[in-house]
Motif scaffolding. Structure first.
Motif, PDB file in Angstrom:
ATOM      1  N   ILE A 123       0.806  -1.218   0.000  1.00 22.33           N
ATOM      2  CA  ILE A 123       0.000   0.000   0.000  1.00 22.33           C
ATOM      3  C   ILE A 123       0.840   1.270   0.000  1.00 22.33           C
ATOM      4  N   ASP A 124       2.146   1.185   0.310  1.00 25.63           N
ATOM      5  CA  ASP A 124       2.969   2.397   0.282  1.00 25.63           C
ATOM      6  C   ASP A 124       3.810   2.500  -0.979  1.00 25.63           C
ATOM      7  N   ASN A 125       3.594   1.556  -1.931  1.00 24.32           N
ATOM      8  CA  ASN A 125       4.317   1.571  -3.204  1.00 24.32           C
ATOM      9  C   ASN A 125       5.834   1.557  -2.985  1.00 24.32           C
ATOM     10  N   GLY A 126       6.254   0.895  -1.908  1.00 20.53           N
ATOM     11  CA  GLY A 126       7.667   0.887  -1.552  1.00 20.53           C
ATOM     12  C   GLY A 126       8.348  -0.418  -1.880  1.00 20.53           C
ATOM     13  N   TYR A 127       9.268  -0.800  -0.997  1.00 25.32           N
ATOM     14  CA  TYR A 127      10.157  -1.919  -1.301  1.00 25.32           C
ATOM     15  C   TYR A 127      10.232  -2.922  -0.155  1.00 25.32           C
ATOM     16  N   GLY A 128       9.113  -3.105   0.552  1.00 29.52           N
ATOM     17  CA  GLY A 128       9.015  -4.185   1.502  1.00 29.52           C
ATOM     18  C   GLY A 128       9.489  -3.902   2.907  1.00 29.52           C
ATOM     19  N   TYR A 129       9.770  -2.631   3.222  1.00 29.94           N
ATOM     20  CA  TYR A 129      10.211  -2.255   4.569  1.00 29.94           C
ATOM     21  C   TYR A 129       9.942  -0.758   4.731  1.00 29.94           C
ATOM     22  N   PRO A 130       9.624  -0.291   5.941  1.00 31.82           N
ATOM     23  CA  PRO A 130       9.353   1.152   6.135  1.00 31.82           C
ATOM     24  C   PRO A 130      10.655   1.969   6.163  1.00 31.82           C
ATOM     25  N   TRP A 131      11.266   2.100   5.003  1.00 23.58           N
ATOM     26  CA  TRP A 131      12.570   2.768   4.926  1.00 23.58           C
ATOM     27  C   TRP A 131      12.504   4.232   5.322  1.00 23.58           C
ATOM     28  N   LEU A 132      11.323   4.839   5.272  1.00 23.31           N
ATOM     29  CA  LEU A 132      11.192   6.239   5.681  1.00 23.31           C
ATOM     30  C   LEU A 132      11.789   6.469   7.055  1.00 23.31           C
ATOM     31  N   PHE A 133      11.593   5.520   7.967  1.00 22.52           N
ATOM     32  CA  PHE A 133      12.035   5.711   9.350  1.00 22.52           C
ATOM     33  C   PHE A 133      13.514   5.381   9.557  1.00 22.52           C
ATOM     34  N   GLU A 134      14.166   4.916   8.493  1.00 22.01           N
ATOM     35  CA  GLU A 134      15.604   4.637   8.550  1.00 22.01           C
ATOM     36  C   GLU A 134      16.423   5.688   7.809  1.00 22.01           C
ATOM     37  N   SER A 135      15.780   6.466   6.961  1.00 24.67           N
ATOM     38  CA  SER A 135      16.493   7.327   6.026  1.00 24.67           C
ATOM     39  C   SER A 135      16.272   8.806   6.324  1.00 24.67           C
TER      40      SER A 135
END
Length: 407
Positions: A166-178
């Motif tokens: 649903i976030d159109n991402g890459y399988g992990y909440p990278w927002l909170f790491e980057s």
């Protein structure tokens, strides 16, 4: 000097009055309209329009925008894929759709969008000069004409905030790491707020959708980073926009609010929850009610639905009894379980869905699975016709189960 101070005070009070008099605001556990009356949110989500999800096309494995885009390029080439997306954005939601939503008695639309619509990243048929503001401007105008409020929901954040399709991402909440992704997240929200700071049709800004899925062993640590990032974004928004409500979703699919410790850092914030399935009872959403009561701030069900008419009607009664406004998900998709159903074109399943679900991990597999170009494009073109409002099928029982009216 006394006269000067009096004049200055007059204009300061006038400015405050203008702000308070034109925008929806938080007042205790309620939202209030510019005239001071209570606003109880009822409406729908324009899901899939500016944040495509595969299941709303009938796909299972190909289940987010970048996967769908790649599939289209493999099936009909990059030029036709880009043309498909541009026509999709033109056809999927129009003035007619917003007029129809208003006719049901809804008062609010939640508009999910991908942050890329406000960058020069490749997205939905454009590789630069994205059209996010133009699309939102259109919806704002239509909502103004038909008396609806609009919630702007960043459904897809830089790096991905959920870690699932649903976030159109890459399988992990990278927002909170980057840190780079967080800077971009804040930058985009500040730009949006700067543009719409004086627009009263917009009820508020929902900073991110469903942060942090439950799949990850470090989900508690990830969830602990949600509130600090919210505060950072709110600070940037308030530098340009003192007017709009800001909506904050809970962790673990907007279901968990335990990570929040400070709900007084801004005077115009509220919280938003989601619920699909489970009993349609007050006890089942007691955690949301209790958190609302503890904070003394509004709670709003940004997404629910995809259930039986009886379940949905029951949950609507519970939400109304407990002062939790709602917007159902979604307004439009293939088949049903929505307000307005898209009819699958002839050959959609046997050609488009078949290719979308086929093995395509190698070039050999792509070549083996690729359908005839003329037939594939004919079916895609028919789909683009079928998504137009005039060709969709209103789902009367679904609409009534939302507590709205249907012809």
């Amino acid at each position: 000097m006394r006269i000067f101070l009096s004049i200055l005070l007059f204009f300061m009070l006038a400015a405050t009055s203008v702000a308070d008099g034109h925008f929806v605001r938080v007042k205790g556990k309620d939202l209030v309209k510019p005239d001071g009356s209570k606003l109880y949110v009822t409406g729908t989500n324009l899901g899939n329009w500016l944040n495509p999800e595969g299941y709303m096309f009938g796909f299972e494995k190909t289940n987010c925008e970048w996967m769908i885009d790649l599939m289209l390029k493999q099936m009909v080439g990059p030029d036709r894929a880009a043309a498909f997306w541009r026509a999709f954005k033109d056809n999927y939601v129009t003035r007619d759709d917003v007029r129809f939503i208003a006719s049901t008695g809804a008062n609010t639309i939640r508009l999910p969008f991908n942050y890329k619509l406000f960058t020069d990243e490749d997205y939905m048929g454009l590789a630069a000069a994205q059209d996010g503001f133009a699309r939102i401007d259109s919806v704002v105008g239509w909502c103004r004409d038909y008396g609806l409020y609009l919630i702007l929901d960043m459904h897809d954040c830089p790096g991905g905030q959920t870690g699932d399709n649903i976030d159109n991402g890459y399988g992990y909440p990278w927002l909170f790491e980057s840190e780079a992704c967080q800077r971009l997240f804040v930058k985009v929200w500040r730009a949006i707020a700067s543009r719409y700071k004086d627009e009263p049709v917009i009820l508020g800004y929902e900073l991110m959708n469903e942060p942090v899925a439950h799949y990850f062993d470090d989900k508690d640590e990830l969830c602990s980073r949600i509130e600090p990032l919210y505060k950072r974004a709110v600070k940037a928004i308030r530098e340009v926009d003192p007017n709009h409500v800001i909506l904050l979703g809970g962790g673990v699919w907007n279901s968990d609010f335990s990570m929040f410790a400070d709900w007084k850092f801004d005077s115009n914030i509220m919280y938003t929850c989601h619920r699909y399935g489970g009993p349609a009872t007050a006890e089942a959403i007691k955690g949301f009610i209790d958190f609302r009561d503890k904070t003394g701030l509004p709670m709003y069900m940004g997404e629910t639905g995809h259930n039986t008419d009886e379940w949905q009607a029951g949950l609507v009664r519970v939400m109304r009894d407990n002062n939790i406004g709602y917007t159902f998900w979604p307004y439009k998709k293939v088949d049903n379980s929505c307000m307005n159903a898209v009819v699958r074109p002839e050959g959609w399943d046997s050609v488009v869905v078949k290719f979308a679900e086929a093995p395509r991990a190698t070039f050999a597999e792509m070549r083996a699975a690729r359908p005839g170009q003329a037939e594939a494009w004919r079916i895609l073109s028919q789909y683009l016709e079928n998504v137009k409002f005039a060709n969709c099928r209103p789902q009367a029982s679904y609409i009534k189960s939302m507590g709205l009216k249907a012809e």
